[in-house]
Design a protein around this motif. Structure first.
Motif, mmCIF file in Angstrom:
data_model
loop_
_atom_site.group_PDB
_atom_site.id
_atom_site.type_symbol
_atom_site.label_atom_id
_atom_site.label_comp_id
_atom_site.label_asym_id
_atom_site.label_seq_id
_atom_site.Cartn_x
_atom_site.Cartn_y
_atom_site.Cartn_z
ATOM 1 N N SER B 177 -1.878 28.773 21.516
ATOM 2 C CA SER B 177 -1.176 27.783 22.341
ATOM 3 C C SER B 177 -1.358 26.378 21.768
ATOM 4 O O SER B 177 -0.416 25.583 21.758
ATOM 5 C CB SER B 177 -1.702 27.786 23.779
ATOM 6 N N GLY B 229 0.639 44.047 27.267
ATOM 7 C CA GLY B 229 0.927 42.923 28.168
ATOM 8 C C GLY B 229 0.533 41.593 27.536
ATOM 9 O O GLY B 229 1.261 40.596 27.642
ATOM 10 N N MET B 230 -0.629 41.587 26.863
ATOM 11 C CA MET B 230 -1.081 40.369 26.192
ATOM 12 C C MET B 230 -0.067 39.913 25.149
ATOM 13 O O MET B 230 0.295 38.737 25.079
ATOM 14 C CB MET B 230 -2.432 40.627 25.527
ATOM 15 N N GLU B 232 3.132 40.708 25.031
ATOM 16 C CA GLU B 232 4.370 40.307 25.694
ATOM 17 C C GLU B 232 4.279 38.875 26.204
ATOM 18 O O GLU B 232 5.234 38.098 26.086
ATOM 19 C CB GLU B 232 4.669 41.265 26.862
ATOM 20 N N ASP B 233 3.114 38.518 26.775
ATOM 21 C CA ASP B 233 2.922 37.140 27.240
ATOM 22 C C ASP B 233 3.023 36.159 26.083
ATOM 23 O O ASP B 233 3.616 35.086 26.207
ATOM 24 C CB ASP B 233 1.544 36.996 27.917
ATOM 25 N N MET B 234 2.416 36.544 24.972
ATOM 26 C CA MET B 234 2.474 35.655 23.806
ATOM 27 C C MET B 234 3.903 35.475 23.317
ATOM 28 O O MET B 234 4.308 34.388 22.928
ATOM 29 C CB MET B 234 1.588 36.203 22.675
ATOM 30 N N ALA B 236 6.596 35.748 25.202
ATOM 31 C CA ALA B 236 7.300 34.953 26.211
ATOM 32 C C ALA B 236 7.001 33.456 26.017
ATOM 33 O O ALA B 236 7.850 32.610 26.290
ATOM 34 C CB ALA B 236 6.893 35.411 27.611
ATOM 35 N N ASN B 237 5.807 33.143 25.544
ATOM 36 C CA ASN B 237 5.432 31.747 25.330
ATOM 37 C C ASN B 237 5.715 31.254 23.915
ATOM 38 O O ASN B 237 5.197 30.217 23.501
ATOM 39 C CB ASN B 237 3.940 31.554 25.653
#
Lengths: 312, 425
Positions: B177, B229-230, B232-234, B236-237
Motif C-alpha cells: 500500500s 481472499g488476501m 483478491e483484496d490486493m 481490488a486495491n
C-alpha cells in the motif's frame, strides 16, 4: 543385359493364374519398404493406442486393463473434456470458412492475370509454410501482446488496446486470426481450379450480357465446387488437429483459464504431463470418431452442392 | 564406359565413408556417458564448459541432453517409458519420489558407505534431502528456497524500511500500500503470486498444513478462502496487476520479467534465480523471505521449502563407476565449485560453500544470507500424490477463473475442491 531381357519376354505364359501371382509378388516386394513402415510405424501404434485406451497406463509401469473406465470418465465427468471440445469446435467452425473465403478471394484477384503472378503467389503462400512453426507463434505473442504491434496501431487511432492473448475473451480469436492468415495452400489449389474453368463459358456469358457478379455465381462458383469441397475437408481435418499455436501461446497449458485448451493440446497434457497415457489414447480415439463423422457428413452433404461437371 | 564410371563412384564413396568414420574412431578412447540437465541459455553454457573440462580430464565422452524445465521432465517421462534414461541426470525433490519409487534410479547408498562416492563434507541435513526412505538416490549440487525478490530502489523512494527475514503477510500488504503511493500508473507494488505454488506451499505450512501430502490436498476450504481472499483484496486495491497482464508475463525470461523491468516491485520466486534477475536489470534488487504468519502467541511461523538441483544415476546404467566418478568430481572438486559458483544455491559440500562465499558478488551474498537464515526452518517438500501435477494445474486454473471474474471467491474455492475430487478418482 540385353539378351536376358529378350529371353524373359520370349518365354510363353504357361498359365494366367501363375502369371498374376508372380506379378502380385513383384508388386508386393516393391511395396515392401512402404508396407513395413506403415505396419511398424502407423498401423501398429494405432492398434496399440486402441488397446491402451482401455487401460490405465502411466508410461513407467505396465498397462492395467480397466475396460471402458477411461471413456466413461471422459464422457460423463470430465469438465475439461467438454471445454476442450467446445474450444476446438469454435475454432473449426469459425476459422475454416473464414480461411476458405479469404483464400478464394485472393485466388480470384490473382487469377485476373496480374503481372508478376508467381511472385504474388509465392508471397501469399509464405504464411502457410511458416504458420505452423514455433517462430510464428512467438511472433503472434509480440503482435497481440499488451505492448504489441496491434495495440500500437490502435493507439494511433486513439483506441486503448488490451492484452489480446492474456485475456480469456480474446485469446482464442487471436489463434483464429493466425489460422486464417495461413490461407496460402487452399489459395494455390483454388488458383489451379480457377484455371480449369473453360474460357468459352465466360465468352458465351459475355455475349448473353451477364455481368461479372452473375458470371461468378453462375459459372465460376459451380464449376469450382469440387475444389471447394476438397479444401473444406482437408482444412477441417487439420483445424481439428491444431496444436502448435496453442501450445506455444499458452506455454502448453491452455491458459488463460482453459480458453485455448484445444483438444489435441488436452490429449498432450493428459498423456505427457499427467502420465494418463491410457486416458489420452481414449481421447485420441474419440477425436478420430468425431473427425470421421464430420468427414462422412461432409461427403453426404456434398451431393447437394458439389457439381462435378460430368453429371447431366 | 558405364562400368568404369560406376567403379570410380564406388571407390569414391568408400573413401568418403572412411574419412567420415575416422573422427568417430579417434573419439572412442573412453566410454560415452549421457548427461541430462534442465536450465536456460547461461546455464547450458556453464554445464557445457564443465562437461568439456571433465572430458579432457578423464577421456570420457559426455553426451549432453539439455532442455528448459518443463520439456526436460516431459522428455524424461518418455525416456523412462523406453527404459532409456540418461546415465547421469539432474533430479529435483518434486520428482525424486516418482522416479525412485518406480525403480528408475540407482541406489547410491552402498557407494557412499564404501567411500567411492565421497560425501563426507556434506551436512547431514543436505545428505538426507537426497534420500527416499533410507536410501540415497540423489546428491545435492545446491539447495535453495524461494524468497521475495524486491526492487530496493522503489522501496527507498517510498521511504520503506523493513526486516527482510521477519516480515509477515500483514507487513507485505502494508508495504504494498505504501509503495502504491509512489509508483506510477501501469506499474504495481507486487506481482500476483496467488497462483505461485511455492508461495502457497509456504503459507499453508505456516498454518501447520501443506499444499499437498501423499494423500492429496493438505489444506481446508477456509485456508484457501483466506489466502485467495488476501490476493483478491490486493487486486481490488490495485496493488497487484490485472490478470491479463499477469498472464502475458507468465513464463517470460528474466530480462523480460516484470521485476527486471520495474513493472512490479516485489515477486515471490526461487532464491537461486536472484542473481539472474539482478544480472537482467539495472535496478538494485533485494531478497527477503516469503512473508511469515504469526501464530496465536505472536510467534513467527516459517514453513520454508527446500528446492534445488541434485544428481542421480539411472538404475540401468552400464557405467556405474564412471557415473559415481562424475558426481564425485561435480560436488567435491574445488575448481568446479568456483566455476559452478552456487548456480543452484549454496553447494551441498560445506567446504566448497565456504570457499565460494569468499568472492561472491552482492546478489549471491544476499541469496546465501537468506539461505543461512532460513536453514533451521526449511524442510523438504512433502511427497505428493501421483496426480500432484494435475492438482497443481487445477489450482492455477481455478485461481484464474477467480481473477478473470468468471467465478466468485466461494465458487472458485468450491470448484477447486470438486475438481480435486474428480482428479483423484
Amino acid at each position: 543385359m540385353q539378351s536376358t531381357l529378350t529371353a524373359r519376354t520370349d518365354q510363353p505364359v504357361k498359365s494366367g493364374r501363375k502369371f498374376t501371382l508372380r506379378q502380385d509378388l513383384t508388386g508386393y516386394i516393391f511395396l515392401l519398404p512402404w508396407l513395413i513402415g506403415f505396419v511398424v510405424f502407423t498401423l501398429g501404434p494405432i492398434l496399440a493406442s486402441l488397446y491402451l485406451s482401455f487401460t490405465n497406463y502411466d508410461l513407467m509401469t505396465m498397462p492395467e486393463w480397466v475396460g471402458i473406465f477411461n471413456y466413461n470418465r471422459l464422457l460423463t465427468r470430465d469438465a475439461r473434456f467438454a471445454q476442450s471440445m467446445s474450444v476446438t469446435f469454435t475454432f473449426v467452425v469459425t476459422s475454416v470458412p473464414l480461411q476458405l473465403i479469404v483464400a478464394l478471394g485472393i485466388a480470384l484477384v490473382l487469377n485476373r492475370g496480374i503481372r508478376g503472378l508467381p511472385w504474388y503467389r509465392a508471397l501469399f503462400y509464405l504464411p502457410s509454410l511458416l504458420g505452423g512453426s514455433v517462430a510464428i507463434a512467438i511472433l503472434w505473442r509480440q503482435v497481440f501482446g499488451n505492448d504489441g504491434l496491434l495495440n500500437q496501431i490502435l493507439l494511433i487511432f486513439g483506441i486503448e488496446g488490451q492484452s489480446w492473448i492474456g485475456s480469456p475473451d480474446t485469446a482464442l480469436s487471436t489463434l483464429i486470426v493466425l489460422r486464417v492468415w495461413q490461407f496460402g495452400s487452399p489459395m494455390v489449389i483454388f488458383l489451379a481450379g480457377l484455371k480449369q474453368v473453360p474460357q468459352s463459358l465466360y465468352e458465351a456469358a459475355n455475349i448473353d450480357g451477364a455481368n461479372s457478379v452473375q458470371q461468378f455465381f453462375k459459372i465460376t462458383l459451380p464449376l469450382i465446387t469440387p475444389i471447394f469441397f476438397f479444401n473444406l475437408v482437408l482444412q477441417m481435418i487439420s483445424a481439428f488437429q491444431a496444436f502448435t499455436p496453442a501450445y506455444i501461446i499458452s506455454d502448453g497449458t491452455g491458459a488463460p483459464a482453459d480458453s485455448t485448451l484445444f483438444y489435441s493440446l488436452y490429449i498432450y497434457i493428459q498423456g505427457f504431463r499427467y502420465f494418463r497415457m491410457g486416458y489420452a489414447a481414449a481421447m485420441a480415439w474419440i477425436m478420430l470418431i468425431v473427425i470421421v463423422f464430420f468427414t462422412i457428413l461432409n461427403f453426404g452433404l456434398s451431393r447437394f452442392w458439389v457439381f462435378y461437371g460430368d453429371e447431366d | 564406359m558405364f562400368k568404369e564410371l560406376f567403379g570410380k563412384r564406388i571407390v569414391a564413396l568408400f573413401v568418403l565413408l572412411m574419412m567420415l568414420s575416422v573422427p568417430v574412431i579417434q573419439a572412442q578412447d573412453g566410454p560415452t556417458i549421457r548427461l541430462g540437465w534442465w536450465g536456460n541459455e547461461p546455464r547450458h553454457e556453464l554445464y557445457a564448459e564443465l562437461s568439456d573440462m571433465y572430458e579432457e580430464l578423464t577421456g570420457v565422452t559426455l553426451e549432453r541432453e539439455f532442455n528448459a524445465w518443463s520439456p526436460y521432465w516431459e522428455l524424461l517421462s518418455t525416456q523412462v517409458a523406453a527404459g532409456n534414461l540418461p546415465d547421469i541426470l539432474h533430479m529435483h525433490p518434486t520428482f525424486v519420489n516418482e522416479y525412485a519409487g518406480r525403480g528408475q534410479l540407482l541406489d547410491l547408498t552402498p557407494y557412499v558407505e564404501s567411500g567411492q562416492l565421497d560425501l563426507s563434507s556434506f551436512p547431514e541435513g543436505t545428505l538426507d534431502s537426497g534420500k527416499v526412505g533410507d536410501q540415497i538416490f540423489m546428491v545435492a549440487l545446491g539447495t535453495s528456497s524461494p524468497g521475495t525478490h524486491y526492487n530496493a530502489q522503489f522501496m527507498e523512494e517510498a521511504g520503506i524500511e523493513f526486516d527482510p527475514f521477519t516480515w509477515t503477510w500483514e507487513d507485505y500488504v502494508e508495504i504494498a500500500s505504501q509503495l502504491r503511493e509512489t509508483m506510477p500508473e501501469g506499474t504495481w507494488p507486487a506481482a500476483d503470486d496467488g497462483s505461485a505454488d511455492q508461495a502457497l506451499e509456504t503459507f499453508m505450512r505456516q498454518q501447520g498444513k501443506d499444499f499437498m501430502d501423499a494423500d492429496g490436498i493438505a489444506f481446508d476450504r477456509e485456508d484457501l478462502l483466506e489466502y485467495w481472499g488476501m490476493w483478491e483484496d490486493m487486486r481490488a486495491n490495485n496493488l497487484i496487476p490485472p490478470p491479463d497482464i499477469t498472464q502475458e508475463y507468465a513464463n517470460v525470461g528474466h530480462a523480460d520479467s516484470m521485476l527486471a523491468n520495474g513493472v512490479v516491485a516485489m515477486d515471490i520466486l526461487s532464491g537461486n534465480q536472484h542473481k539472474l534477475f539482478q544480472a537482467a536489470t539495472d535496478y538494485p534488487l533485494g531478497l527477503a523471505v516469503i512473508p511469515r504468519t504469526l501464530n496465536e502467541d505472536g510467534e513467527l511461523q516459517h514453513g520454508d521449502v527446500i528446492g534445488g538441483a541434485y544428481l542421480s544415476c539411472a538404475a540401468n546404467t552400464e557405467y556405474v563407476d564412471e557415473c559415481i566418478d562424475y558426481i564425485n568430481w561435480m560436488v567435491n572438486d574445488e575448481e568446479v565449485a568456483v566455476i559452478y559458483n552456487g548456480e543452484h544455491g549454496p553447494p551441498g559440500n560445506a567446504e566448497n560453500a565456504v570457499l565460494i562465499a569468499e568472492n561472491m558478488d552482492e546478489a549471491d551474498q544476499r541469496m546465501f544470507a537468506m539461505q543461512d537464515y532460513i536453514a533451521p526452518y526449511a524442510s523438504l517438500r512433502s511427497q505428493r500424490p501421483e496426480w500432484g501435477t494435475e492438482a497443481g494445474d487445477a489450482y492455477i486454473r481455478f485461481y484464474q477463473e477467480l481473477t478473470f471474474g468468471n467465478m466468485t471467491l466461494e465458487e472458485a474455492v468450491d470448484a477447486f475442491f470438486e475438481e480435486i475430487d474428480f482428479i483423484s478418482s
